[in-house]
Scaffold this active site. Structure first.
Site, mmCIF file in Angstrom:
data_model
loop_
_atom_site.group_PDB
_atom_site.id
_atom_site.type_symbol
_atom_site.label_atom_id
_atom_site.label_comp_id
_atom_site.label_asym_id
_atom_site.label_seq_id
_atom_site.Cartn_x
_atom_site.Cartn_y
_atom_site.Cartn_z
ATOM 1 N N TYR A 24 0.434 -1.350 0.135
ATOM 2 C CA TYR A 24 -0.071 -0.269 -0.075
ATOM 3 C C TYR A 24 1.369 1.265 0.129
ATOM 4 O O TYR A 24 0.282 2.752 -0.124
ATOM 5 C CB TYR A 24 -0.789 -0.049 1.088
ATOM 6 C CG TYR A 24 -1.879 -1.162 1.251
ATOM 7 C CD1 TYR A 24 -3.142 -0.792 0.163
ATOM 8 C CD2 TYR A 24 -2.205 -2.004 2.271
ATOM 9 C CE1 TYR A 24 -3.869 -2.429 0.021
ATOM 10 C CE2 TYR A 24 -2.850 -3.088 1.864
ATOM 11 C CZ TYR A 24 -3.178 -3.448 1.265
ATOM 12 O OH TYR A 24 -4.509 -4.376 0.689
ATOM 13 N N ASP A 89 -25.554 -1.610 -3.244
ATOM 14 C CA ASP A 89 -27.150 -0.439 -3.597
ATOM 15 C C ASP A 89 -26.631 0.451 -3.202
ATOM 16 O O ASP A 89 -27.849 1.607 -3.213
ATOM 17 C CB ASP A 89 -27.702 -1.973 -2.071
ATOM 18 C CG ASP A 89 -27.948 -3.227 -2.677
ATOM 19 O OD1 ASP A 89 -27.829 -3.292 -4.140
ATOM 20 O OD2 ASP A 89 -28.617 -4.094 -2.250
ATOM 21 N N HIS A 102 -9.135 1.604 -5.629
ATOM 22 C CA HIS A 102 -7.832 0.993 -4.618
ATOM 23 C C HIS A 102 -6.396 1.226 -4.614
ATOM 24 O O HIS A 102 -5.708 1.646 -6.438
ATOM 25 C CB HIS A 102 -8.079 -0.734 -5.308
ATOM 26 C CG HIS A 102 -9.249 -1.146 -4.450
ATOM 27 N ND1 HIS A 102 -9.669 -1.741 -3.455
ATOM 28 C CD2 HIS A 102 -10.355 -1.425 -5.757
ATOM 29 C CE1 HIS A 102 -11.071 -1.683 -3.354
ATOM 30 N NE2 HIS A 102 -11.200 -1.722 -5.455
ATOM 31 N N ARG A 113 -10.030 -11.153 -4.333
ATOM 32 C CA ARG A 113 -9.889 -10.003 -4.080
ATOM 33 C C ARG A 113 -10.049 -9.340 -5.423
ATOM 34 O O ARG A 113 -10.925 -7.971 -5.910
ATOM 35 C CB ARG A 113 -8.621 -8.926 -3.904
ATOM 36 C CG ARG A 113 -8.381 -9.318 -2.776
ATOM 37 C CD ARG A 113 -6.864 -8.191 -2.362
ATOM 38 N NE ARG A 113 -6.419 -8.612 -1.475
ATOM 39 C CZ ARG A 113 -6.570 -8.177 0.431
ATOM 40 N NH1 ARG A 113 -7.354 -7.400 0.131
ATOM 41 N NH2 ARG A 113 -5.746 -9.203 1.131
HETATM 42 C C1 DHK Z 1 -7.935 -1.768 0.258
HETATM 43 C C2 DHK Z 1 -7.501 -2.874 0.597
HETATM 44 O O1 DHK Z 1 -8.056 -2.620 2.518
HETATM 45 C C3 DHK Z 1 -7.878 -4.650 0.423
HETATM 46 O O2 DHK Z 1 -9.029 -5.335 1.725
HETATM 47 C C4 DHK Z 1 -8.165 -4.449 -0.946
HETATM 48 C C5 DHK Z 1 -7.274 -2.291 -1.136
HETATM 49 C C6 DHK Z 1 -7.518 -3.494 -1.768
HETATM 50 C C7 DHK Z 1 -6.426 -1.373 -1.976
HETATM 51 O O3 DHK Z 1 -5.835 -1.412 -2.243
HETATM 52 O O4 DHK Z 1 -6.811 0.001 -1.814
HETATM 53 O O5 DHK Z 1 -8.052 -5.506 -1.696
#
Ligand code: DHK
Length: 151
Positions: A24, A89, A102, A113
């Site tokens: 991330y 929804d 994402h 995912r």
């Molecule tokens: C962030 C999350 O918390 C994951 O559960 C997703 C997503 C991906 C991201 O890449 O920002 O699968």
């Protein structure tokens, strides 16, 4: 016509910066907020960064609130993308564009995912571009805004 954007984030995104940085990145949600504000201002759009919640019902309330103020929605639903029909929804009721974001490329990760309920109702999906996914989502809303404004 869109004049404001609401940015919403689901579970565990409050831990961005320290959460699995190899997946991330090291940018925090607060830093993303600052960049989103600048980006939206550059497009002349108002930004409500509703931030983040670990409680699904709160996110649904915020989606309804976005609808009531006629705002476009940029949403990182986190893992709720794959589990929450309720969020999809609620988003479906939006009369303004919904852009799903994402940070990671969910399609190059674990199969669970890949299938997002949110993608079924989103105008577009941006994934895998790190924190820039949010900025490109704001650009997308601005482009849609410009198109709907064109004579
Ligand atoms: C962030 C999350 O918390 C994951 O559960 C997703 C997503 C991906 C991201 O890449 O920002 O699968």
């Amino acid at each position: 016509m869109v004049s404001s954007i609401v940015v919403l984030n689901g579970p565990s995104l409050n831990l961005l910066g320290s959460r699995e940085p190899e997946v991330y990145g090291s940018t925090t949600l607060q830093e993303i907020e600052v960049m989103c504000r600048e980006r939206a201002a550059g497009h002349g759009l108002q930004l409500n960064f509703f931030r983040q919640t670990n409680h699904e019902g709160f996110l649904i309330d915020w989606i309804h609130e976005a609808r009531s103020i006629g705002a476009a929605v940029v949403i990182n639903p986190g893992s709720w993308a794959t589990t929450s029909v309720a969020i999809a929804d609620a988003l479906k009721l939006s009369e303004q564009p919904v852009i799903e974001v994402h940070i990671s490329n969910i399609h190059s990760r674990e199969p669970f995912r890949h299938a997002s309920h949110v993608s079924r109702v989103a105008k577009g999906v941006i994934a895998g571009l790190g924190f820039r996914s949010y900025l490109y989502a704001i650009d997308a809303v601005a482009d849609i805004h410009a198109i709907t404004r064109a004579p």
